[in-house]
Design a protein around this motif. Structure first.
Motif: not given
Length: 412
Positions: A154-159, A162-165
């Motif tokens: 989850m921490y990696d995905l939250l990082g 910016v790209e996923l937005r």
């Protein structure tokens, strides 16, 4: 306030374990001490770690206590209490107390049912062996490792947010297909129709409930009318002992009036008696002072006369002495008369009676020539001058009648 509310409240408090026995007659009159004690116990039962001050000695302390309890129950238990009714501390406060006791009572009942179920399950399931516990420990360790791994992912995905937005905004900007939108709208319409049908059914049930409540209200009205008629009949009936009671009450009123009159007369007479005694005592003291002054004056005059007699010639005969003694006696009697006259004139309210009694005139005439008789007469004069009787109301003055003087050439 109703009988049912009082009964439910007492039963709930007894079931919750309230240490004091509560009667249904405790709330017929305002009883703030009992209401404050019950509120403090219920708050402590709901939240043992609360710090509400239990002081209710003054009016400000009572108001602060009621406000604190109402605020606590509103924030913690979402129960709205009427502070005015609680402050009245009578039957209307029972309805507010029922709001708290019913919540605690329901919680106790549900908890008791769950404990019964758990006790039955414990008797069947918790007959375990050591092997099952070891398996639970292994499962707990595996879950702990999974939680750590999921947290790291989850921490990696939250990082990567910016790209996923950007990708998410692009997908939202794309137009939707009409067929999919229609399907979603139909599903929503069906759900709304089902909710409408449910509300209609509930409205029909409400109508039935209203009819039932109206019938109950009519029954209650009939019962109220019957009870009012019975009350009127009971009030119209006169008890058998009322006649005797009224007669005794009239007699008591008469006795009380006579008692007041006699008591008033008695106090007035006692006051008059005290005033009379006081005036008599004052009169007696004044008379005694006047007599004392008269005696002192007479003694001083006698001393002056005796000093004047000693300075006379020594060759005067005994008859001359007798004549001088008789003149001195005359002067003394005259002064006594004048003093008594002034006393009577100065004190008009005092009654004075004087008796001037002397010896027999024949004996005085016979014993005029003898010196022995003269000496005896002088002694009697001295004793009779001192014989003055004093009483509270009458003063009796006794003096000897002056002897007739013999004509003589040897008088002064």
């Amino acid at each position: 306030m109703s009988f049912r509310d009082l009964r439910d409240f007492t039963e709930m408090m007894r079931a919750l374990g309230y240490p004091r026995l509560i009667s249904m007659e405790n709330f017929h009159t305002p009883n703030f001490m009992l209401v404050s004690e019950v509120l403090f116990w219920l708050v402590k039962r709901y939240e043992p770690q609360t710090d509400i001050p239990p002081d209710v000695e003054t009016e400000q302390d009572r108001v602060f206590f009621i406000k604190a309890v109402a605020q606590f129950m509103a924030t913690k238990a979402h129960i709205k209490l009427n502070t005015k009714k609680l402050y009245q501390a009578d039957g209307y406060a029972v309805k507010e107390l029922l709001k708290i006791t019913s919540v605690l009572y329901d919680a106790m009942n549900t908890k008791g049912v769950e404990r019964m179920d758990l006790s039955e399950e414990d008797s069947s399931k918790f007959k375990f062996d050591l092997g099952s516990k070891i398996a639970d420990l292994k499962a707990a360790r595996q879950l702990a490792s999974e939680i750590t791994s999921k947290g790291a992912s989850m921490y990696d995905l939250l990082g990567k947010e910016v790209e996923l937005r950007e990708a998410r905004t692009e997908s939202i900007a794309r137009p939707l297909e009409i067929n999919e939108a229609e399907k979603v709208m139909k599903i929503a319409i069906n759900c709304v129709m089902e909710q409408v049908q449910k509300t209609k059914d509930m409205l029909n049930n409400v109508a039935l409930d209203e009819a039932n409540l109206e019938t109950k209200i009519e029954k209650r009205k009939l019962e109220l009318e019957r009870s009012q008629k019975r009350l009127q009949t009971l009030q119209s009936v006169r008890p058998a002992f009322m006649d005797e009671y009224e007669k005794i009450e009239e007699q008591l009123q008469k006795q009380y009036s006579t008692y007041l009159e006699k008591f008033r007369n008695l106090t007035y007479l006692e006051q008059l008696l005290d005033d009379h005694r006081r005036t008599e005592q004052e009169m007696f003291e004044e008379a005694a002072n006047m007599l004392r002054l008269m005696q002192n004056r007479l003694k001083e005059e006698e001393q002056l006369l005796l000093k004047g007699a000693t300075n006379d010639d020594s060759d005067v005969e005994i008859r001359d002495d007798d004549g001088s003694d008789s003149e001195m006696q005359d002067r003394q009697t005259r002064k006594q008369h004048t003093a008594m006259g002034t006393l009577l004139q100065g004190r008009a309210g005092v009654r004075i009676m004087g008796t001037m009694q002397g010896g027999d005139t024949e004996e005085d005439e016979d014993s005029g020539d003898s010196e022995i008789d003269l000496d005896e007469d002088e002694e009697e004069d001295d004793t009779e001058d001192k014989s003055i009787e004093i009483s509270p109301r009458k003063f009796v003055l006794r003096a000897r009648k002056p002897e007739p003087l013999e004509e003589s050439d040897n008088d002064f």
